[in-house]
Design an enzyme around this catalytic site. Structure first.
Site, PDB file in Angstrom:
ATOM      1  CE1 TYR A   1      -3.877  -2.350   5.504  1.00 37.21           C
ATOM      2  CE2 TYR A   1      -3.288  -0.030   5.253  1.00 37.21           C
ATOM      3  CZ  TYR A   1      -3.627  -1.246   4.691  1.00 37.21           C
ATOM      4  OH  TYR A   1      -3.708  -1.363   3.332  1.00 37.21           O
TER       5      TYR A   1
ATOM      6  CB  SER B   1      -0.855  -0.022   1.269  1.00 38.47           C
ATOM      7  OG  SER B   1      -1.411   1.254   1.498  1.00 38.47           O
TER       8      SER B   1
ATOM      9  CE  LYS C   1      -1.593  -4.353   3.289  1.00 39.10           C
ATOM     10  NZ  LYS C   1      -1.922  -5.665   2.714  1.00 39.10           N
TER      11      LYS C   1
HETATM   12  N1  UFG Z   1     -12.583  11.082   3.472  1.00 34.70           N
HETATM   13  C1  UFG Z   1     -13.582  11.949   3.848  1.00 34.70           C
HETATM   14  N2  UFG Z   1     -14.734  11.429   4.355  1.00 34.70           N
HETATM   15  C2  UFG Z   1     -14.944  10.089   4.490  1.00 34.70           C
HETATM   16  C3  UFG Z   1     -13.908   9.198   4.087  1.00 34.70           C
HETATM   17  C4  UFG Z   1     -12.738   9.746   3.591  1.00 34.70           C
HETATM   18  O1  UFG Z   1     -13.438  13.181   3.755  1.00 34.70           O
HETATM   19  O2  UFG Z   1     -16.017   9.681   4.955  1.00 34.70           O
HETATM   20  C5  UFG Z   1     -11.333  11.642   2.905  1.00 34.70           C
HETATM   21  C6  UFG Z   1     -10.091  11.316   3.713  1.00 34.70           C
HETATM   22  O3  UFG Z   1      -9.899  12.273   4.726  1.00 34.70           O
HETATM   23  C7  UFG Z   1      -9.015  11.341   2.619  1.00 34.70           C
HETATM   24  C8  UFG Z   1      -9.752  10.840   1.377  1.00 34.70           C
HETATM   25  O4  UFG Z   1     -11.142  11.047   1.641  1.00 34.70           O
HETATM   26  O5  UFG Z   1      -8.592  12.656   2.380  1.00 34.70           O
HETATM   27  C9  UFG Z   1      -9.537   9.367   1.081  1.00 34.70           C
HETATM   28  O6  UFG Z   1      -9.826   8.619   2.247  1.00 34.70           O
HETATM   29  P1  UFG Z   1      -9.992   7.023   2.205  1.00 34.70           P
HETATM   30  O7  UFG Z   1     -10.356   6.579   3.585  1.00 34.70           O
HETATM   31  O8  UFG Z   1     -10.891   6.620   1.096  1.00 34.70           O
HETATM   32  O9  UFG Z   1      -8.530   6.520   1.801  1.00 34.70           O
HETATM   33  P2  UFG Z   1      -7.135   6.781   2.528  1.00 34.70           P
HETATM   34  O10 UFG Z   1      -6.300   7.543   1.557  1.00 34.70           O
HETATM   35  O11 UFG Z   1      -7.270   7.316   3.872  1.00 34.70           O
HETATM   36  O12 UFG Z   1      -6.626   5.286   2.714  1.00 34.70           O
HETATM   37  C10 UFG Z   1      -6.467   4.417   1.624  1.00 34.70           C
HETATM   38  C11 UFG Z   1      -6.725   2.994   2.064  1.00 34.70           C
HETATM   39  C12 UFG Z   1      -5.662   2.561   3.029  1.00 34.70           C
HETATM   40  C13 UFG Z   1      -4.314   2.792   2.478  1.00 34.70           C
HETATM   41  C14 UFG Z   1      -4.149   4.199   1.986  1.00 34.70           C
HETATM   42  C15 UFG Z   1      -2.857   4.320   1.236  1.00 34.70           C
HETATM   43  O13 UFG Z   1      -7.965   2.876   2.680  1.00 34.70           O
HETATM   44  O14 UFG Z   1      -5.818   1.190   3.261  1.00 34.70           O
HETATM   45  O15 UFG Z   1      -5.208   4.549   1.096  1.00 34.70           O
HETATM   46  O16 UFG Z   1      -2.541   5.631   0.957  1.00 34.70           O
HETATM   47  F1  UFG Z   1      -3.385   2.547   3.397  1.00 34.70           F
END
Ligand code: UFG
Length: 337
Positions: free
Chosen positions: A148, A124, A152
């Site tokens: 998590y 990841s 990885k």
């Molecule tokens: N976000 C919101 N509201 C929500 C969910 C997410 O504003 O309800 C925002 C987050 O703050 C972030 C973006 O949307 O800015 C993406 O969030 P995600 O949770 O979809 O994804 P992440 O980038 O946090 O995490 C993902 C995977 C992880 C991995 C990571 C690697 O879920 O498993 O990418 O960069 F580790």
């Protein structure tokens, strides 16, 4: 050539199963349904027109895995199995370390016992920690902010060390950015347990009326509109990256790392706007405080995957938003029928 998909009933595994089958590979799935549903197997069989052999086992269970390898003539493994919720990993670190490391230990041990040398591992972009600069290149510093992520990175290290000690091993570490979308058929897609943690499943559930409004986690980041920027990649493109990685592993020894991303960053509000435009549905949202552990910006330099694997993402944000909604709107309860 027969490929074992460990954790193959999940979101990325199921799409990879379809693409590998299309490319002419035989596939075997092992999964314990800890974060997936049996119905996905029916859908995969319909889409491939094949009966994909399935073993309901925990891949950390070495005896069960050994039985599978004795039964099937496995040539290579793709290791998707693992817990993946960042917040949960902070609350239950031991559960994450145990599950996500044990599966790798038993896979490598059983592979070595049966003379199987090729392994593709689901890593990841989280292993880059808090990026100093973007785009992210494979050789950049790593470091994690949650258990998590550490699982990885530790898995990457262990597999790299195994390949150093055993010169017949071929390890490909794939660092995924943010996989979204679904198969264009609308038959398979992402089906999270409970309230989604990730952005796109949350948006599709708001669109479906299952959730009231999206919370946007922070609008005061140092980004063009203040919301977090990520590299969203269509899950079918990501799945095709695995086909290229399996091909590569068959022709090379040692360890190689590849980013699988598009190289383009979109903000949370870009995604909301794109989803609204692609599907003609309004997504109500409100700005909430930042989510702990989130970073401002993360996107890939995907050049190495293109230069070495000949792979690049083909689908655009409109495809991702349309396919995500096509899946959700046709499967309001996910795989629960
Ligand atoms: N976000 C919101 N509201 C929500 C969910 C997410 O504003 O309800 C925002 C987050 O703050 C972030 C973006 O949307 O800015 C993406 O969030 P995600 O949770 O979809 O994804 P992440 O980038 O946090 O995490 C993902 C995977 C992880 C991995 C990571 C690697 O879920 O498993 O990418 O960069 F580790």
């Amino acid at each position: 050539m027969k490929i074992l998909l460990a954790g193959g009933a999940g979101f990325i595994g199921s799409h990879t199963c379809i693409e590998l089958t299309k490319a002419g590979y035989d596939v075997v799935i092992a999964d314990n349904f800890s974060n997936s549903k049996p119905e996905v197997l029916n859908r995969i069989n319909q889409l491939t027109g094949k009966e994909i052999p399935f073993y309901q086992i925990d891949v950390a269970d070495k005896a069960a895995l050994d039985g599978l390898f004795t039964q099937e003539n496995i040539d290579a493994v793709i290791h998707f199995a693992g817990y993946k919720a960042v917040g949960e990993s902070v609350e239950k670190p031991l559960m994450y370390y145990k599950n996500n490391m044990d599966s790798t230990f038993s896979l490598i041990e059983v592979m070595e016992k049966h003379g199987v040398s090729n392994l593709v591992f689901s890593s990841s972009a989280t292993v880059y920690g808090i990026p100093k600069t973007v785009p992210l290149i494979e050789g950049m510093d790593t470091g994690c902010t949650n258990p998590y992520g550490w699982t990885k990175l530790m898995n990457e290290q262990i597999l790299t060390d195994c390949a150093k000690a055993n010169s017949s091993l071929s390890i490909v570490l794939l660092r995924y950015f943010n996989p979204i979308g679904a198969h264009p058929s609308g038959r398979i897609g992402e089906d999270p347990n409970g309230i989604p943690n990730n952005l796109l499943p949350y948006i599709t559930q708001v669109a479906a009326g299952k959730l009231k409004k999206l919370g946007v986690f922070g609008n005061d980041y140092d980004t063009p509109d203040g919301t977090g920027v990520r590299d969203y990649i269509h899950v079918v493109d990501l799945a095709k990256g695995h086909v290229a990685a399996i091909d590569y592993a068959d022709k090379h020894k040692g360890t190689e790392i590849f980013n699988l991303g598009t190289g383009v960053g979109y903000s949370v509000l870009d995604i909301v706007n794109a989803f609204e435009k692609s599907n003609n549905i309004k997504i109500p949202y409100e700005i909430k405080p930042r989510r702990s552990g989130d970073i401002a910006t993360c996107y890939a330099d995907p050049a190495k995957a293109f230069n070495v694997l000949g792979w690049k993402a083909e689908k655009n944000l409109d495809d991702m938003c349309k396919d995500a909604w096509n899946w959700q709107s046709n499967n309001l309860k996910g795989y629960d029928v």
